[in-house]
Design a protein around this motif. Structure first.
Motif, PDB file in Angstrom:
ATOM      1  N   MET A   1     -49.458  11.850  25.551  1.00 30.18           N
ATOM      2  CA  MET A   1     -50.401  11.022  25.244  1.00 30.18           C
ATOM      3  C   MET A   1     -51.760  11.833  25.658  1.00 30.18           C
ATOM      4  N   ASP A   2     -52.559  12.423  24.528  1.00 31.35           N
ATOM      5  CA  ASP A   2     -53.895  13.110  25.093  1.00 31.35           C
ATOM      6  C   ASP A   2     -54.895  12.297  24.883  1.00 31.35           C
ATOM      7  N   GLU A   3     -55.470  11.733  26.080  1.00 28.88           N
ATOM      8  CA  GLU A   3     -56.637  10.932  26.050  1.00 28.88           C
ATOM      9  C   GLU A   3     -56.623   9.762  25.071  1.00 28.88           C
TER      10      GLU A   3
ATOM     11  N   SER B   1     -61.705  23.073  22.915  1.00 27.94           N
ATOM     12  CA  SER B   1     -60.678  21.944  23.163  1.00 27.94           C
ATOM     13  C   SER B   1     -61.840  20.886  22.867  1.00 27.94           C
ATOM     14  N   GLY B   2     -61.219  19.572  22.678  1.00 31.42           N
ATOM     15  CA  GLY B   2     -61.818  18.379  22.287  1.00 31.42           C
ATOM     16  C   GLY B   2     -63.195  18.254  23.123  1.00 31.42           C
ATOM     17  N   GLY B   3     -63.006  18.398  24.411  1.00 35.27           N
ATOM     18  CA  GLY B   3     -64.306  18.102  24.994  1.00 35.27           C
ATOM     19  C   GLY B   3     -65.331  19.175  24.872  1.00 35.27           C
TER      20      GLY B   3
ATOM     21  N   PHE C   1     -52.489  12.501  19.772  1.00 31.14           N
ATOM     22  CA  PHE C   1     -53.444  13.697  19.629  1.00 31.14           C
ATOM     23  C   PHE C   1     -54.635  13.252  20.353  1.00 31.14           C
ATOM     24  N   GLN C   2     -55.418  14.088  20.660  1.00 28.05           N
ATOM     25  CA  GLN C   2     -56.626  13.986  21.277  1.00 28.05           C
ATOM     26  C   GLN C   2     -57.651  13.288  20.025  1.00 28.05           C
ATOM     27  N   THR C   3     -57.459  13.694  18.604  1.00 33.54           N
ATOM     28  CA  THR C   3     -58.193  13.159  17.619  1.00 33.54           C
ATOM     29  C   THR C   3     -57.062  12.355  16.897  1.00 33.54           C
TER      30      THR C   3
HETATM   31 MG   LIG Z   1     -57.826  18.322  24.992  1.00 29.89          MG
END
Ligand SMILES: [Mg+2]
Ligand SMILES: Nc1ncnc2c1ncn2[C@@H]1O[C@H](COP(=O)(O)OP(=O)(O)OP(=O)(O)O)[C@@H](O)[C@H]1O
Ligand SMILES: Nc1ncnc2c1ncn2[C@@H]1O[C@H](COP(=O)(O)OP(=O)(O)OP(=O)(O)O)[C@@H](O)[C@H]1O
Ligand SMILES: Cc1ncc(C[n+]2csc(CCO)c2C)c(N)n1
Ligand SMILES: [Mg+2]
Lengths: 270, 287, 280, 326, 280
Positions: free
Chosen positions: C177-179, E155-157, C101-103
């Motif tokens: 895979m998110d970043e 979103s994360g960003g 995840f992104q986190t």
């Molecule tokens: Mg994102």
């Protein structure tokens, strides 16, 4: 973060608080005795030393009866906690189940025990089982409320991870939901633990050969002569309640060391 | 492809938990039900129970007699026959209950809030306060009668005392179990203690506050009713204890039903307020 | 930005039997009323088996949303998603994919090692085997020393590496895979990039990879899907014509630079086409 | 004449004897000399003689004796006749096996400082008594003295403490002669500080402690009912004759520290006078005195405790008592 | 890695009166026993007023820890930190700095706008003024449309941008930023980079900036501090000799590329010097 149970500070503070309250007690009792007859003052708040005197004189009885009550409380508490946990888990498993059950769970708490006593005794002739059942019945509610809150507060990322990992329903609970709900569950347990003592006493008032409740009622019933004993039973039941609370706090620290408040090093402590 | 040994089959197929408000379907949940049925279920369950009860199902099952557990129709008749008195008593007991609930919850909340400012002594204070929960109402009622007289205030006091601890414990947990990053943010902004409380601790603790209120709502009903067992000469608890001794079960159960209805209405009020007040808390929850 | 975007759409022709991920005219709408957000609008693409596909696009354009659709964490409002020719749900139940995840989404109550072992535990892998795999993966992400620490004792980048190790634990055929490398320094990142390529080569895994780094996307991918924002749409799809064997030296080649320019232009183009600050 | 126990002398060995039939006896209130006869019967082996293993279940503020007996939680119970009558009126199939106390124990007491020296002066005053079914002899007392119990006095519920009286929350309180009256005296008040009104003397006393059982239990366990009754009555006679020894027995059954021996001595002395009043023979202990029952039932009906006249023939299982004292 | 690292330490000479941040032989040790981690070991550097200083270093080397020391969120185990010539505590009380954490740390119960307004609220800024400033900042980070959304709807960003806006709200003289652009696409990032430089020029603010992107560090900074890991130490300090006026075109210049190579070499050097995988 705040609050480390392990630091001596906390336990010392508990003692400081208890001591200050006791001193306050004696002070108020003294003031009451200044402008009231001894009976009237003692009926409101007897001298602490009078209560201490009874506590020491009858320490054997108090310990014995306290143990009976505590035994019942512990049993009822265990049953109630288990029941509460189970219901909370069931209710969190499906929204419709929660919506269906919650009005009944809530209303169950609105029914005074005395109303149920004839029915419970009518169904279960065994007084011991009736006690356990009633004690469990009184304690399970705070546990449901707090556990449910904890289960619903599980983080979305965690749930998504479990889901993406193809976790079984059981695994969702054992690996993710229950650990997230543990801090909440412990709040519920901390409320329920002293309540279990109360409910154990309540059950004793529905007819029991011994226990703190019996002592309490008798002491009240026989009036001024027993006033020290009456307050001694109250102090003891409060003491038992507080010790159960402390005990749960210890287990909490042991089982959930990851909680911010227990972290040995961490942010924000500057 | 991955070695088959590490693939577990579809065995865990029902492992779906709805996660997100945006999920349109809740398909695949372990226990499925149609939407309409799901909304109606609480009512249907209630109706089914009442019907079975009326038809003496429970009496046969548990070998109970009508003089132990009256049937719903008898209770309803009793409510109708005593409507005026029941209403008067419901208002009386409701006043005790609400009064005690408000005072007790407020005192508990104040105690928790004060305690949250002092790391060790605060937590210790909540521990000591929690012992209030260990005083049974039977002991409290006579004490409060001695302190506050035999009027309504002695029951309000009983309810206040028994609701204080639950609120203190619940709210204190909410106020102090904060992820360090949020503490750090406010710390870096040189927030005052008051701002820590109003901007961070209290909003974060609102769900805990409501948990405390929910517990207290049911506790206060019991407190008011059982408090009246001792010396009150009116109120639902007075009537209940009297009628149970008189083996007049329909009227006794009428008291229980009225008290429960009163409690449920007020409880739902708390739930409703929670929904209104915590909009951010809704869509993210499970189940 | 509309779907009549002037950019050329290079769609590699792949036998339909090999569509490991098939996203077909998918739209996702969040919220309602004034808060309604169209996160994705009629997005179509697919990923072949053993392909490495990157998603690039401005912040908030719907990359994470797309990943969550494939992972069956979200249902499309319209359109359909298929993974390994079946419902995403079934793919998920068969544990066809690992996800970063992104986190980091680590469990506070588990040590680093036990966080990595979580997916294995879910599968009922024996203790010893779990231990062996987590040892190996912690070594891979350079966190052997921190095996017995708790997540909050780790730096941001370290936490991210734990979540990468966790996604690899099951050795799944598909990785989402998110970043994953956003919080890593260039050298740790480079090392892990090479590891991913090595894994792809040796195990034939498929990757759907979200990144904001154009060089990273080019270095790793067989194809790059560029999304545009508001609503999220496929802007263009680019085959990366670089040698299959990717080495660090590749980053210095002319072809690499050219590719960077091509993709960067997509962004510029988009920004210029719509006369609003599209990337804000 | 202390009858030497034949089977066993202590409760423990009694319980161990498998040939004994278990009978559960529900007390009206906490263990005290009010129930001395039952404790005496147990300790002196009178139950064992009859082949009974008696389990004595204490009462408490939330225990409803009739419900306990009807439920089967207890086989026989001690309750008030008022309570028995209203329970029967509401359909509970209960009967009395024997009448333990023959006179009302109720006194109305007022502090001298209130200036209430005659019942008429209670007009407009706050009077407290126990509720449930227990307030009716007080109502009858008021009417007997020319006061309308609904209008002329303010009748409030009394708890099981005398605090309302001590705190001057009420002007007149109810006291049983065997307990509350002495609780008041033990608090330091003197008899000369009080005005005491005897309800029995006013001719409106209601019968109190009575031995009850469920009708169908009696029908199918007639012999057992007789034996239990016999043992209990024998116990009472023993208790009345050996008060000092019996108080020791009672004290061994109360939780240590919950009451004092002196208090129980007084209690037994007073209750003895209610159970075997002057003129009663040993044989008459437990008998159903028609006149007292009639009065009790009349008052109950008159003040609406029961809705239809009590059928005393059905309520009193006279055959059991008669066989018990044969 | 030891402090006898062969790399040259270029320390610009700055009048001591101008040490806005002065970190003097600071060490930080976390935990105890087998879990003991020396996060920072005898770190010394300073930042002058109106300087833009970046911290570069491998994952877990102590960059965030350093920032937290300056922000008075952590006390050094040994050594001292001074901000604006006083205790960090006093600087914090005077609200001398804004901070962007590595995680967005947004309040779930506040809308985006109210998250941005939080620092202003704490200061007692009037409603209207709050609104004006948050409007401006949301515009700056391109989230005007999402003002009334809640953090979990972003979103994360986007969340990261909210936390940047929040740090700017008070208009503090010093900004501490921990990888603020890590989750942003290249163009949003570039736009915000230029905004930062613009802010620095026009308001004379000072920046202590953590990043993993060497080009980003060079583009933005006056000086770059390279840290080495385990324990975290200053490896080298580099003055960036680029025109004060930074434009996007700068990125294409020879000087820029050279600087990249110089810094990258520091990392390589370190890795080679210690024969362990230092960046893992
Ligand atoms: Mg994102
Ligand atoms: N749960 C949600 N509720 C409402 N809106 C949401 C939700 N999740 C995402 N969105 C919206 O959907 C859009 C796409 O979000 P997504 O997270 O997919 O973006 P992203 O491409 O991953 O961006 P980033 O690069 O910043 O992570 C955003 O505009 C966001 O506001
Ligand atoms: N609360 C803590 N308890 C124990 N150890 C910690 C704690 N915080 C940080 N550490 C340790 O200190 C070291 C430095 O952490 P820090 O967060 O400063 O790294 P960083 O340079 O910011 O890394 P990254 O680039 O990955 O964010 C790490 O090894 C980490 O494990
Ligand atoms: C509401 C109520 N509370 C307590 C008792 C206790 N009690 C049992 S017998 C008796 C009279 C004296 O023994 C008393 C006071 C009761 N009956 N009713
Ligand atoms: Mg960091």
């Amino acid at each position: 973060m705040f609050l480390r149970l392990g630091k001596p500070g906390y336990r010392v503070w508990v003692l400081i608080w208890i001591m200050s309250l006791l001193i306050l007690w004696e002070g108020i009792a003294w003031a009451l005795h200044l402008f009231m007859s001894p009976q009237q003052a003692a009926a409101r708040l007897p001298y602490l030393h009078q209560v201490m005197d009874a506590s020491i004189r009858y320490s054997g009885t108090l310990a014995e009866q306290g143990a009976v009550t505590f035994g019942n409380a512990a049993l009822g508490f265990a049953g109630g906690a288990l029941l509460g946990l189970l219901l909370a888990l069931l209710m969190s498993a499906a929204g419709w189940l929660e919506r269906t059950l919650s009005p009944y769970v809530v209303s169950s708490q609105m029914v005074p025990v005395i109303g149920l006593a004839p029915i419970v005794y009518g169904i279960i002739h065994n007084a011991a089982w009736a006690r356990i059942l009633m004690a469990a019945y009184v304690t399970f509610f705070p546990i449901i409320i707090h556990t449910l809150k904890g289960l619903k507060g599980a983080s979305r990322e965690h749930l998504e991870l479990m889901r993406a990992s193809g976790a079984s329903r059981t695994a969702h609970y054992t690996k993710c939901l229950i650990p997230s709900a543990l801090p909440g569950l412990f709040s519920g347990l901390k409320i329920a633990a002293p309540l279990a003592v109360t409910s154990s006493i309540v059950v004793e008032l529905m007819g029991a050969p011994d226990g703190l409740g019996v002592l309490m009622v008798s002491s009240l019933y026989y009036g001024h002569a027993q006033v020290g004993m009456f307050w001694a039973t109250i102090m003891l039941s409060m003491g038992i309640g507080m010790i159960s609370y402390l005990f749960i706090s210890l287990i909490e620290r042991w089982l959930t060391p990851w909680q911010p408040e227990f972290r040995s090093t961490g942010g924000g402590s500057a | 492809m991955m070695p088959p040994a590490r693939i577990k089959s579809v065995q865990a197929a029902n492992a779906v938990i709805p996660i997100d408000g945006s999920r349109k379907d809740t398909e695949g949940d372990g226990i499925k039900l149609s939407a309409l049925f799901r909304t109606l279920l609480p009512w249907l369950a209630g109706a089914a129970c009442l019907t079975l009860w009326q038809l003496n199902f429970f009496h046969v099952l548990l070998s109970l007699e009508a003089y132990q557990l009256p049937v719903p129709s008898a209770i309803v008749l009793s409510i109708r026959d005593n409507a005026e008195m029941l209403l008067r008593y419901a208002i009386y007991s409701g006043t005790e209950m609400l009064g005690g609930f408000l005072i007790g919850s407020l005192l508990g909340a104040l105690a928790a809030t004060g305690a949250s400012f002092f790391p060790n002594s605060g937590k210790a204070a909540v521990t000591v306060l929690s012992a209030l929960n260990a005083i049974p109402i039977v002991a409290l009622a006579p004490i409060m009668n001695n302190w506050f007289g035999d009027g309504i205030w002695s029951r309000i006091a009983v309810v206040s005392v028994i609701t204080m601890a639950a609120m203190a414990v619940s709210l204190f947990k909410g106020l102090t179990s904060i992820q360090p990053q949020y503490d750090e943010l406010l710390h870096s902004l040189a927030a005052s203690q008051k701002q820590f409380l109003w901007k961070l601790r209290l909003p974060h603790a609102l769900p805990s506050l409501f948990a405390g209120l929910k517990i207290n709502m049911s506790t206060s009903i019991i407190g008011a009713i059982v408090g009246e067992f001792f010396i009150a000469s009116q109120g639902l608890g007075y009537l209940l204890s009297d009628q149970i001794r008189l083996a007049n079960m329909p009227l006794a159960w009428a008291c229980i039903v009225i008290a429960a209805l009163l409690g449920i209405v007020l409880y739902e009020l708390v739930v409703f307020t929670e929904k209104k007040l915590l909009p951010w808390n809704q869509t993210r929850t499970v189940g | 930005m509309t779907s009549q975007s002037p950019a050329p759409i290079h769609q590699a022709v792949i036998p339909s039997a090999n569509k490991l991920i098939d996203v077909d005219h998918v739209s996702v709408v969040f919220g309602s009323g004034s808060q309604q957000v169209t996160a994705l609008s009629s997005v179509t693409f697919h990923v072949a088996s053993n392909e490495f596909v990157s998603l690039l696009g401005p912040s908030g354009c719907g990359k994470s949303t797309l990943l969550r659709l494939v992972a069956d964490l979200l249902q499309p409002t319209t359109g359909s998603v298929r993974v390994a020719e079946q419902e995403p749900r079934r793919a998920r139940m068969q544990r066809q994919f690992g996800i970063v995840f992104q986190t980091p989404a680590l469990f506070d109550w588990r040590t680093i090692r036990r966080n990595v072992e979580l997916p294995l535990e879910l599968l009922g892998t024996p203790r010893k085997e779990c231990r062996r795999i987590s040892d190996e993966l912690l070594e891979l992400v350079g966190l052997t020393r921190f095996a017995d620490h708790y997540p909050w004792q780790l730096s941001g980048g370290m936490q991210q590496r734990v979540s990468i190790a966790r996604a690899l634990a099951l050795d799944p055929p598909l990785l989402l895979m998110d970043e994953p490398f956003s919080a890593l320094d260039e050298f740790t990142k480079e090392k892990l990039q090479l590891e991913l390529l090595q894994i792809k080569r040796s195990t034939g895994k498929t990757f759907l990879f979200v990144t904001h780094s154009i060089p990273e996307a080019i270095f790793l991918s067989d194809r790059i899907i560029v999304l545009s924002a508001h609503p999220g749409q496929v802007h263009s799809i680019h085959n990366v014509h670089l040698p299959a064997e990717r080495q660090s030296e590749l980053r210095e080649t002319e072809a690499f630079y050219q590719m960077i320019t091509t993709i960067r232009n997509c962004f510029h183009e988009e920004r210029d086409a719509s006369n609003v600050p599209a990337f804000g | 004449e202390p009858s030497q126990p034949a089977a066993a002398s202590s409760g423990e060995s009694e319980a161990a004897n498998p040939s004994l039939t278990k009978v559960k006896i529900q007390l009206k209130w906490v263990p005290q000399a009010q129930f001395a006869g039952i404790y005496a019967a147990k300790e002196k082996g009178f139950f064992a003689e009859e082949g009974i293993d008696a389990e004595i279940i204490p009462g408490g503020p939330d225990v409803v004796i009739e419900q306990q007996v009807v439920n089967g939680a207890a086989d026989v119970g001690i309750t008030g006749v008022d309570s028995l009558l209203v329970s029967r009126d509401n359909g509970l199939p209960l009967v009395s096996l024997a009448q333990i106390s023959q006179k009302s124990s109720y006194r109305l007491i007022a502090k001298k400082s209130t200036g209430i020296t005659s019942p008429a002066q209670m007009k407009g005053k706050k009077v407290s008594t126990w509720f449930g079914s227990q307030q009716f002899q007080v109502l009858a007392f008021m009417e007997k003295n020319g006061l309308d119990p609904k209008k002329d006095i303010n009748l409030v519920k009394q708890g099981f403490t005398m605090d309302q009286f001590f705190n001057d929350q009420v002007d007149v309180a109810t006291a049983t002669i065997y307990n509350e009256y002495h609780v008041v005296l033990e608090s330091g008040m003197k008899e000369s500080d009080l005005d005491v009104f005897n309800i029995e003397d006013a001719g409106v006393g209601m019968l109190e402690d009575t031995l009850i059982a469920k009708k169908d239990w009696v029908d199918s366990n007639h012999e057992m009912a007789v034996k239990v009754t016999r043992a209990i009555l024998k116990g009472w006679n023993y208790a009345i004759d050996h008060q000092d020894e019996t108080v020791d027995i009672v004290m061994s059954h109360v939780t240590e520290g919950s009451t004092t021996r002196e208090h129980q001595v007084t209690m037994l002395a007073e209750i003895a006078k209610l159970i075997r009043p002057e003129g009663f023979t040993e044989k008459q202990v437990g008998s159903f005195v028609q006149e007292s029952f009639a009065r009790t039932a009349d008052i109950a009906l008159k003040y609406g405790l029961i809705k239809k006249a009590a059928n005393l023939n059905e309520a009193l299982e006279k055959s059991v008592y008669e066989e018990a004292v044969k």
